[in-house]
Design an enzyme around this catalytic site. Structure first.
Site, PDB file in Angstrom:
ATOM      1  N   HIS A  15      96.801-100.991 102.767  1.00  0.00           N
ATOM      2  CA  HIS A  15      97.898-101.803 103.442  1.00  0.00           C
ATOM      3  C   HIS A  15      98.703-100.600 104.108  1.00  0.00           C
ATOM      4  O   HIS A  15      98.393 -99.618 104.289  1.00  0.00           O
ATOM      5  CB  HIS A  15      99.668-101.967 102.478  1.00  0.00           C
ATOM      6  CG  HIS A  15      99.734-101.171 101.769  1.00  0.00           C
ATOM      7  ND1 HIS A  15     100.774 -99.889 102.268  1.00  0.00           N
ATOM      8  CD2 HIS A  15      99.730-100.484 100.809  1.00  0.00           C
ATOM      9  CE1 HIS A  15     100.825 -99.127 101.372  1.00  0.00           C
ATOM     10  NE2 HIS A  15     100.991 -99.623 100.324  1.00  0.00           N
ATOM     11  N   GLU A  86      99.057-102.576  92.685  1.00  0.00           N
ATOM     12  CA  GLU A  86      99.546-101.102  92.656  1.00  0.00           C
ATOM     13  C   GLU A  86      99.676-100.631  91.308  1.00  0.00           C
ATOM     14  O   GLU A  86     100.271-100.956  90.504  1.00  0.00           O
ATOM     15  CB  GLU A  86     100.004-100.205  93.683  1.00  0.00           C
ATOM     16  CG  GLU A  86     100.327 -99.229  93.624  1.00  0.00           C
ATOM     17  CD  GLU A  86      98.950 -98.033  93.984  1.00  0.00           C
ATOM     18  OE1 GLU A  86      98.475 -98.112  93.469  1.00  0.00           O
ATOM     19  OE2 GLU A  86      99.473 -97.709  95.065  1.00  0.00           O
TER      20      GLU A  86
END
Length: 201
Positions: A15, A86
């Site tokens: 990202h 994550e």
């Protein structure tokens, strides 16, 4: 790009930049947005990927990944996959390595993990699940939007390396990496790693 008769490629995108990317705070499940630079670079990422065909696009549900995906132009075709989130850093969420090491001088997240969060084995197990699904597809290119630490575990799982090797695979924000095969499906390999030549520095 014609992907017919070509060994599949798995495009991995970390990202874009967030405020905690800049500060170095551990960002696990805290759902923070991209910075303005992160958003601009996500658009530039879309330019880099323009013309490529993907049989599937997946993203972490966290907004820093899903927004990167959207700005890159894949929001209408993406599927959200919780396995792509994550690492849950537990008590170390939002804390920098420097601050943690004031209390634990030799601490390293990739070796020691985080109290109250996911264990290293749990993160590695998620990566193995993701890779098993990817290798079962074998019918074209796939695009994935996820996170810096988790994608390093994916690389190790893809290459069938011990999880301890994640320390060798660094990733910058909005970078592109490509997993594929050398000659045949029994030979997983890395075609490209941590390429951010398309981003605004």
């Amino acid at each position: 790009m014609n992907i017919k008769n070509q060994l599949p490629r798995i495009y991995l995108v970390r990202h874009g930049e967030t405020a905690w990317t800049i500060s170095g705070q551990h960002t696990g499940h805290t759902d923070i947005p991209l910075t303005q630079l992160g958003e601009r670079n996500a658009v530039l990422l879309g330019e880099r990927l323009k013309g490529l065909n993907f049989t599937a696009v997946y993203t972490s549900p966290l907004q820093r990944a899903s927004r990167t995906c959207e700005l890159a132009g894949f929001g209408s075709v993406v599927q959200k996959d919780p396995d792509l989130m994550e690492w849950n850093y537990g008590e170390y969420e939002g804390i920098t390595t420097a601050d943690i090491q004031k209390k634990r001088p030799d601490w390293n997240v990739l070796r020691d993990g985080c109290p109250g969060g996911e264990t290293i084995d749990e993160v590695a197990a998620r990566a193995l699940r993701v890779v098993a699904r990817l290798k079962a597809l074998n019918n074209g290119n796939v695009l994935i939007f996820s996170h810096g630490h988790f994608l390093r575990f994916v690389a190790c799982a893809w290459l069938e390396l011990p999880k301890e090797n994640v320390r060798f695979f660094m990733l910058k924000p909005t970078s592109i990496s490509i997993l594929s095969y050398e000659v045949r499906l029994s030979q997983p390999a890395i075609r490209l790693w941590n390429d951010d030549g398309h981003v605004e520095q």
